[in-house]
Scaffold this active site. Structure first.
Site, PDB file in Angstrom:
ATOM      1  CE1 TYR A 295      -3.755   2.430   0.551  1.00 32.04           C
ATOM      2  CE2 TYR A 295      -2.527   3.239   2.447  1.00 32.04           C
ATOM      3  CZ  TYR A 295      -3.570   3.372   1.548  1.00 32.04           C
ATOM      4  OH  TYR A 295      -4.429   4.446   1.654  1.00 32.04           O
TER       5      TYR A 295
ATOM      6  CG  ASP B 173       5.883   3.747   0.923  1.00 32.86           C
ATOM      7  OD1 ASP B 173       6.169   4.364   1.965  1.00 32.86           O
ATOM      8  OD2 ASP B 173       4.705   3.561   0.532  1.00 32.86           O
TER       9      ASP B 173
ATOM     10  CE  LYS C 173       1.957   5.223   8.831  1.00 27.82           C
ATOM     11  NZ  LYS C 173       0.720   4.523   8.595  1.00 27.82           N
TER      12      LYS C 173
HETATM   13  N1  PMP Z   1       2.886   4.127   2.331  1.00 26.30           N
HETATM   14  C1  PMP Z   1       2.867   3.208   3.316  1.00 26.30           C
HETATM   15  C2  PMP Z   1       3.913   2.133   3.340  1.00 26.30           C
HETATM   16  C3  PMP Z   1       1.897   3.267   4.319  1.00 26.30           C
HETATM   17  O1  PMP Z   1       1.880   2.348   5.277  1.00 26.30           O
HETATM   18  C4  PMP Z   1       0.921   4.286   4.266  1.00 26.30           C
HETATM   19  C5  PMP Z   1      -0.169   4.406   5.290  1.00 26.30           C
HETATM   20  N2  PMP Z   1      -0.250   3.447   6.225  1.00 26.30           N
HETATM   21  C6  PMP Z   1       0.987   5.226   3.225  1.00 26.30           C
HETATM   22  C7  PMP Z   1       1.978   5.115   2.281  1.00 26.30           C
HETATM   23  C8  PMP Z   1      -0.002   6.339   3.144  1.00 26.30           C
HETATM   24  O2  PMP Z   1       0.219   7.237   4.188  1.00 26.30           O
HETATM   25  P1  PMP Z   1      -0.951   8.204   4.704  1.00 26.30           P
HETATM   26  O3  PMP Z   1      -1.974   7.348   5.354  1.00 26.30           O
HETATM   27  O4  PMP Z   1      -0.247   9.128   5.653  1.00 26.30           O
HETATM   28  O5  PMP Z   1      -1.475   8.928   3.513  1.00 26.30           O
END
Ligand code: PMP
Length: 432
Positions: free
Chosen positions: A150, A245, A273
């Protein structure tokens, strides 16, 4: 054994009824709903250290950790003080300011593949922007992602996504144009040969390969030896950019992220985050030669009114500066206790359980295993996880309300918290 007292949550139920009236599904992000585990979501009023308190006053040891960022636990003093001080100086300037320079310096110091970073406000925004940059820089449209990963909910990434989307059973979301999704190839994680074969055919059309270096959104799936190296080699060979990511893994599996753990230098890195210490921040960064192509220095456009928000940046800096080697040692010790303890308890009661763990992120998969990609993840017994989740919730332990998520250990978890969690797990396994 002490008799368990199931928490009563009348106020929480009332909030949920009210929420459902004015918020779709009663939640502001689908992963917060309890659809995968049954029952109503719990509404919380405060969080301190390892403990969450719901609106009815029930307390829970928290392993969801706001889905990862709370490495120090909830509301640590350093972060509270930093936010309070920053708020006294103004909540948003919409101009350059000192804090964002300091955060950028801190990120580039911790992660050697970063010469420059651009701050944004969420992981979704960071992934989406990194992909635009990769496309602009290479002049290509193709994107490769991996099944079960994701990377936020941008069009073109919501293609057979894991996490919330997998739980909800929607392989692709309505509203994503087919033409956009058609630029994204989805390949199996940890399949080196499959990847190499794909690149041989399509490599020259691919702008970037985006990967969670340790998958966290289908539950924790570590990269098998050689997988990340193969991604590095093949992307370089065909002139595609490799994007790590590290929204979950950055500063969590190691200060320098998964890339320092596995010694791979991606072209671009996405952070989220964690670098906001629980406030909304994201970032993407990489080599100067690529990053300088972003506006205003270059032609590739990306912008944000609240990017580098002073409160968020102050919270992030305070958290990152507190992450010393002692913190990582603590995370490893508590995580090891939890992993091995859960495994032992499950074995004792004949419950098939695979524990996948990298540092302080782990997932219990209810199956025999091994679990190394989305197809093996999907063989887990989700009904068993739901039972486990509810049993633990009743005993004051808060886990992610989905079988395909990560359980996070923080600096605030003590040996006593882990021991209490394991006692609860043992009771639940005994009933399974
Ligand atoms: N990339 C990864 C690996 C994530 O785990 C997440 C959210 N859990 C995101 C992108 C998206 O981040 P956000 O929820 O802050 O938009």
């Amino acid at each position: 054994m002490k008799k368990k007292v199931t928490p009563c949550r009348p106020k929480s139920s009332r909030y949920f009824q009210r929420a459902r009236k004015h918020i779709p599904g009663g939640v502001n992000s689908p992963v917060r709903a309890f659809q995968a585990v049954g029952g109503d979501p719990v509404f919380f009023q405060s969080a301190k250290g390892a403990i969450l308190e719901d609106v009815d006053g029930n307390r829970y040891i928290d392993f969801c950790a706001s889905w990862g960022p709370m490495i120090l636990g909830h509301a640590p003093k350093v972060v509270r003080d930093a936010v309070r001080n920053a708020a006294g100086q103004g909540t948003s300037f919409g101009t350059p300011h000192a804090g964002e320079v300091e955060l950028a310096e801190e990120l580039c110091k911790a992660i050697p593949s970063l010469d420059q970073v651009r701050l944004v406000s969420s992981g979704t925004e960071a992934c989406m922007s990194a992909i635009r940059l990769a496309r602009g820089a290479t002049g290509r449209d193709g994107v490769v992602k991996f099944d079960g990963a994701y990377h936020g909910h941008a069009d073109g990434l919501l293609v057979r996504a894991g996490s919330g989307a997998a739980t909800l059973g929607i392989p692709t979301s309505p509203g994503v144009p087919r033409a956009t999704a058609a630029h994204t190839a989805v390949l199996p994680y940890n399949n080196e040969d499959g990847f190499s074969r794909f690149m041989k055919k399509q490599g020259r059309k691919i702008a970037c390969v985006i990967v969670e270096p340790v998958a966290g959104n289908m539950g924790v799936v570590p990269p098998q030896p050689g997988f990340l190296q193969a991604l590095r080699k093949e992307t370089s060979r065909y002139g595609a950019l490799l994007i790590f990511d590290e929204v979950i893994t950055g500063f969590r599996v190691a200060r320098g992220g998964a890339q320092s753990l596995f010694r791979i230098r991606p072209d671009l890195t996405v952070l989220g985050k964690v670098i906001g210490g629980g406030l909304p921040v994201g970032a993407y960064g990489g080599r100067r030669s690529i990053m300088k192509q972003i506006a205003p220095e270059g032609p590739i456009y990306q912008a944000g009114t609240l990017s580098g928000n002073p409160l968020a940046v102050a919270a992030g800096l305070a958290q990152l500066r507190a992450l010393d080697s002692e913190t990582y040692q603590h995370l490893e010790q508590r995580s090891f206790e939890l992993e091995t303890g859960l495994h032992r308890a499950a074995q004792k009661h004949g419950v098939p359980l695979v524990m996948n763990r990298v540092g302080s992120m782990m997932t219990p998969f209810f199956q025999k295993g091994p679990v190394y990609d989305w197809s093996t993840v999907a063989q887990s017994d989700t009904a068993k996880y739901a039972k486990f989740f509810r049993g633990m919730l009743d005993r004051g332990i808060y886990l992610a309300p989905s079988p395909y998520e990560t359980l996070f250990v923080s600096r605030a978890h003590t040996r006593a918290h882990i021991a209490r969690t394991l006692r609860a797990a043992e009771e639940v396994f005994c009933e399974m």
